[in-house]
Scaffold this motif. Structure first.
Motif, PDB file in Angstrom:
ATOM      1  N   THR A  77       3.116  -2.613  -1.251  1.00 52.53           N
ATOM      2  CA  THR A  77       3.216  -3.593  -2.286  1.00 52.53           C
ATOM      3  C   THR A  77       2.250  -4.684  -2.452  1.00 52.53           C
ATOM      4  OG1 THR A  77       4.614  -5.154  -1.642  1.00 52.53           O
ATOM      5  CG2 THR A  77       5.726  -3.286  -2.728  1.00 52.53           C
ATOM      6  N   GLY A  78       1.541  -5.049  -1.447  1.00 49.54           N
ATOM      7  CA  GLY A  78       0.523  -6.059  -1.234  1.00 49.54           C
ATOM      8  C   GLY A  78       1.534  -7.270  -0.848  1.00 49.54           C
ATOM      9  N   VAL A  79       0.615  -8.364  -0.588  1.00 48.44           N
ATOM     10  CA  VAL A  79       1.523  -9.350  -0.045  1.00 48.44           C
ATOM     11  C   VAL A  79       1.712 -10.491  -0.920  1.00 48.44           C
ATOM     12  CG1 VAL A  79       1.120 -11.573   1.604  1.00 48.44           C
ATOM     13  CG2 VAL A  79      -0.018  -9.412   2.203  1.00 48.44           C
ATOM     14  N   PHE A  80       3.183 -10.912  -1.081  1.00 45.06           N
ATOM     15  CA  PHE A  80       3.753 -12.195  -1.812  1.00 45.06           C
ATOM     16  C   PHE A  80       3.828 -13.305  -1.004  1.00 45.06           C
ATOM     17  CE2 PHE A  80       5.026  -7.845  -3.718  1.00 45.06           C
ATOM     18  CZ  PHE A  80       4.896  -8.476  -5.106  1.00 45.06           C
ATOM     19  N   VAL A  81       3.794 -14.263  -1.423  1.00 46.30           N
ATOM     20  CA  VAL A  81       4.139 -15.485  -0.836  1.00 46.30           C
ATOM     21  C   VAL A  81       5.487 -16.100  -1.302  1.00 46.30           C
ATOM     22  CG1 VAL A  81       3.844 -17.885  -0.061  1.00 46.30           C
ATOM     23  CG2 VAL A  81       1.867 -16.094  -0.262  1.00 46.30           C
ATOM     24  N   VAL A  82       6.381 -16.311  -0.847  1.00 42.08           N
ATOM     25  CA  VAL A  82       7.917 -16.776  -1.166  1.00 42.08           C
ATOM     26  C   VAL A  82       8.214 -17.823  -0.498  1.00 42.08           C
ATOM     27  CG1 VAL A  82      10.178 -15.843  -1.709  1.00 42.08           C
ATOM     28  CG2 VAL A  82       8.138 -14.018  -1.569  1.00 42.08           C
ATOM     29  N   LYS A  83       8.933 -18.822  -1.229  1.00 44.64           N
ATOM     30  CA  LYS A  83       9.566 -19.961  -0.693  1.00 44.64           C
ATOM     31  C   LYS A  83      10.619 -19.645   0.090  1.00 44.64           C
ATOM     32  CE  LYS A  83       8.493 -23.762  -4.054  1.00 44.64           C
ATOM     33  NZ  LYS A  83       9.117 -24.520  -5.050  1.00 44.64           N
ATOM     34  N   GLY A  84      10.704 -20.402   1.136  1.00 44.46           N
ATOM     35  CA  GLY A  84      11.829 -20.278   2.075  1.00 44.46           C
ATOM     36  C   GLY A  84      11.638 -19.268   3.226  1.00 44.46           C
ATOM     37  N   ASP A  85      12.534 -18.993   4.311  1.00 41.64           N
ATOM     38  CA  ASP A  85      12.381 -18.325   5.389  1.00 41.64           C
ATOM     39  C   ASP A  85      13.304 -17.250   5.016  1.00 41.64           C
ATOM     40  OD1 ASP A  85      11.856 -17.233   8.119  1.00 41.64           O
ATOM     41  OD2 ASP A  85      13.627 -18.564   8.817  1.00 41.64           O
ATOM     42  N   LEU A  86      12.458 -15.955   4.870  1.00 41.32           N
ATOM     43  CA  LEU A  86      13.088 -14.711   4.475  1.00 41.32           C
ATOM     44  C   LEU A  86      13.081 -13.815   5.525  1.00 41.32           C
ATOM     45  CD1 LEU A  86      12.523 -16.000   1.442  1.00 41.32           C
ATOM     46  CD2 LEU A  86      12.403 -13.655   0.834  1.00 41.32           C
ATOM     47  N   LYS A  87      14.407 -12.996   5.820  1.00 38.25           N
ATOM     48  CA  LYS A  87      14.390 -11.659   6.415  1.00 38.25           C
ATOM     49  C   LYS A  87      14.535 -10.573   5.683  1.00 38.25           C
ATOM     50  CE  LYS A  87      15.155 -14.731   9.978  1.00 38.25           C
ATOM     51  NZ  LYS A  87      13.987 -15.549   9.989  1.00 38.25           N
ATOM     52  N   ASP A  88      14.171  -9.179   6.225  1.00 35.64           N
ATOM     53  CA  ASP A  88      14.475  -8.123   5.637  1.00 35.64           C
ATOM     54  C   ASP A  88      15.502  -8.058   4.644  1.00 35.64           C
ATOM     55  OD1 ASP A  88      11.886  -7.181   6.472  1.00 35.64           O
ATOM     56  OD2 ASP A  88      12.665  -6.000   7.937  1.00 35.64           O
ATOM     57  N   LYS A  89      16.633  -8.671   5.090  1.00 35.03           N
ATOM     58  CA  LYS A  89      17.940  -8.226   4.268  1.00 35.03           C
ATOM     59  C   LYS A  89      17.976  -9.158   3.209  1.00 35.03           C
ATOM     60  CE  LYS A  89      20.355 -11.300   7.578  1.00 35.03           C
ATOM     61  NZ  LYS A  89      20.740 -12.765   6.866  1.00 35.03           N
ATOM     62  N   ASP A  90      17.284 -10.287   3.098  1.00 28.65           N
ATOM     63  CA  ASP A  90      16.993 -11.346   2.073  1.00 28.65           C
ATOM     64  C   ASP A  90      16.440 -10.829   0.566  1.00 28.65           C
ATOM     65  OD1 ASP A  90      18.443 -13.129   3.813  1.00 28.65           O
ATOM     66  OD2 ASP A  90      16.570 -13.943   4.499  1.00 28.65           O
ATOM     67  N   TYR A  91      15.771  -9.620   0.648  1.00 26.69           N
ATOM     68  CA  TYR A  91      15.261  -9.190  -0.630  1.00 26.69           C
ATOM     69  C   TYR A  91      15.245  -7.656  -0.422  1.00 26.69           C
ATOM     70  CZ  TYR A  91      11.345  -8.085   2.478  1.00 26.69           C
ATOM     71  OH  TYR A  91      10.271  -7.695   3.383  1.00 26.69           O
ATOM     72  N   GLN A  92      15.111  -6.988  -1.507  1.00 32.15           N
ATOM     73  CA  GLN A  92      15.032  -5.520  -1.714  1.00 32.15           C
ATOM     74  C   GLN A  92      13.741  -5.004  -2.323  1.00 32.15           C
ATOM     75  OE1 GLN A  92      18.826  -3.965  -3.530  1.00 32.15           O
ATOM     76  NE2 GLN A  92      18.155  -1.879  -2.660  1.00 32.15           N
ATOM     77  N   VAL A  93      13.341  -4.124  -1.876  1.00 27.83           N
ATOM     78  CA  VAL A  93      12.054  -3.259  -2.802  1.00 27.83           C
ATOM     79  C   VAL A  93      12.438  -2.172  -3.041  1.00 27.83           C
ATOM     80  CG1 VAL A  93       9.711  -2.409  -2.356  1.00 27.83           C
ATOM     81  CG2 VAL A  93      10.419  -4.360  -0.999  1.00 27.83           C
ATOM     82  N   ILE A  94      12.434  -2.007  -4.478  1.00 26.16           N
ATOM     83  CA  ILE A  94      13.245  -0.713  -5.149  1.00 26.16           C
ATOM     84  C   ILE A  94      12.330   0.232  -5.718  1.00 26.16           C
ATOM     85  CG2 ILE A  94      14.900   0.231  -6.650  1.00 26.16           C
ATOM     86  CD1 ILE A  94      16.308  -2.612  -6.200  1.00 26.16           C
ATOM     87  N   PRO A  95      11.872   1.488  -5.434  1.00 27.74           N
ATOM     88  CA  PRO A  95      10.961   2.331  -6.228  1.00 27.74           C
ATOM     89  C   PRO A  95      11.707   2.230  -7.522  1.00 27.74           C
ATOM     90  CG  PRO A  95      11.705   3.329  -4.451  1.00 27.74           C
ATOM     91  CD  PRO A  95      12.456   2.124  -4.421  1.00 27.74           C
ATOM     92  N   THR A  96      10.640   2.491  -8.603  1.00 25.19           N
ATOM     93  CA  THR A  96      11.347   2.548 -10.069  1.00 25.19           C
ATOM     94  C   THR A  96      10.838   3.954 -10.826  1.00 25.19           C
ATOM     95  OG1 THR A  96       9.354   1.514 -11.060  1.00 25.19           O
ATOM     96  CG2 THR A  96      11.284   0.247 -10.503  1.00 25.19           C
ATOM     97  N   TYR A  97      11.346   4.567 -11.510  1.00 19.88           N
ATOM     98  CA  TYR A  97      11.104   5.656 -12.261  1.00 19.88           C
ATOM     99  C   TYR A  97      10.364   5.202 -13.535  1.00 19.88           C
ATOM    100  CZ  TYR A  97      11.359   9.856 -15.265  1.00 19.88           C
ATOM    101  OH  TYR A  97      11.090  10.884 -16.051  1.00 19.88           O
ATOM    102  N   ARG A  98       9.072   4.946 -13.635  1.00 16.08           N
ATOM    103  CA  ARG A  98       8.277   4.313 -14.666  1.00 16.08           C
ATOM    104  C   ARG A  98       8.402   2.851 -14.518  1.00 16.08           C
ATOM    105  NH1 ARG A  98      11.225   8.306 -18.649  1.00 16.08           N
ATOM    106  NH2 ARG A  98      12.564   6.625 -18.468  1.00 16.08           N
ATOM    107  N   ASP A  99       7.653   2.188 -15.586  1.00 12.09           N
ATOM    108  CA  ASP A  99       7.696   0.783 -15.550  1.00 12.09           C
ATOM    109  C   ASP A  99       7.865   0.132 -16.915  1.00 12.09           C
ATOM    110  OD1 ASP A  99       7.277  -1.622 -14.470  1.00 12.09           O
ATOM    111  OD2 ASP A  99       5.074  -1.709 -14.897  1.00 12.09           O
ATOM    112  N   TYR A 100       9.214   0.611 -17.372  1.00 10.75           N
ATOM    113  CA  TYR A 100       9.675  -0.032 -18.656  1.00 10.75           C
ATOM    114  C   TYR A 100      10.486  -1.161 -18.169  1.00 10.75           C
ATOM    115  CZ  TYR A 100       8.236   4.333 -20.790  1.00 10.75           C
ATOM    116  OH  TYR A 100       7.411   5.348 -21.364  1.00 10.75           O
ATOM    117  N   ILE A 101      10.942  -2.025 -19.137  1.00  8.55           N
ATOM    118  CA  ILE A 101      11.967  -3.211 -18.997  1.00  8.55           C
ATOM    119  C   ILE A 101      13.264  -3.095 -18.988  1.00  8.55           C
ATOM    120  CG2 ILE A 101      12.052  -4.030 -21.385  1.00  8.55           C
ATOM    121  CD1 ILE A 101      11.307  -6.957 -20.178  1.00  8.55           C
TER     122      ILE A 101
END
Length: 162
Positions: A77-101
């Motif tokens: 995805t490229g690098v995001f800077v996020v507030k706080g100390d995050l571990k892998d379990k604290d966020y989820q990267v989900i592939p999408t089928y198309r890019d609608y809202i």
């Protein structure tokens, strides 16, 4: 000199400054990702504010803790800077089928409530029955985020179910 150091330290503490974490998400190993091509994604940082977006990413529906974008050909995805100390379990990267809202994803579970990894599924838009997506869930039982251009009911089926 000592007074300047103490002042800078106290100013940082009193201003409520918090740490940040650099996150480079990946969808490369998700069964729903197409190998060698660009894939769209959604990331939910679950309440952790995004301080800096990765190139080409944008906030999702006005939220400061969720983003959408297009992964590179390696599934990153490229690098995001996020507030706080995050571990892998604290966020989820989900592939999408198309890019609608509009969209939905599922966390598949068995009869005991345990994740159902690598389960074949088909998601079907009820606005257009020909609009469908078939894949297998990831190691945690998650499907892709199936998105639509307008609000639609969607149906999930399991072709291999007995």
């Amino acid at each position: 000199m000592w007074k300047k150091i103490v002042f800078v330290f106290l100013a940082s503490v009193l201003s409520g400054c918090t740490g940040t974490t650099d996150i480079n998400g990946s969808i490369a190993h998700h069964p729903g990702a197409k190998k060698g091509s660009e894939n769209t994604y959604f990331i939910d940082f679950n309440g952790h504010e995004i301080v800096k977006l990765a190139p080409g990413a944008r906030f999702s529906a006005g939220r400061k803790d969720a983003t959408r974008g297009v992964a590179n050909k390696n599934g990153e995805t490229g690098v995001f800077v996020v507030k706080g100390d995050l571990k892998d379990k604290d966020y989820q990267v989900i592939p999408t089928y198309r890019d609608y809202i509009y969209g939905a994803s599922y966390a598949l579970k068995d009869d005991k409530g345990e994740p159902s990894p690598f389960t074949k599924y088909t998601i079907i838009s009820q606005c257009d029955q020909k609009d469908r997506y078939t894949s297998v869930s990831d190691a945690r039982g998650n499907t892709v985020l199936f998105t639509t251009e307008k609000p639609c009911d969607i149906l999930i089926e399991f072709p291999d179910a007995l």
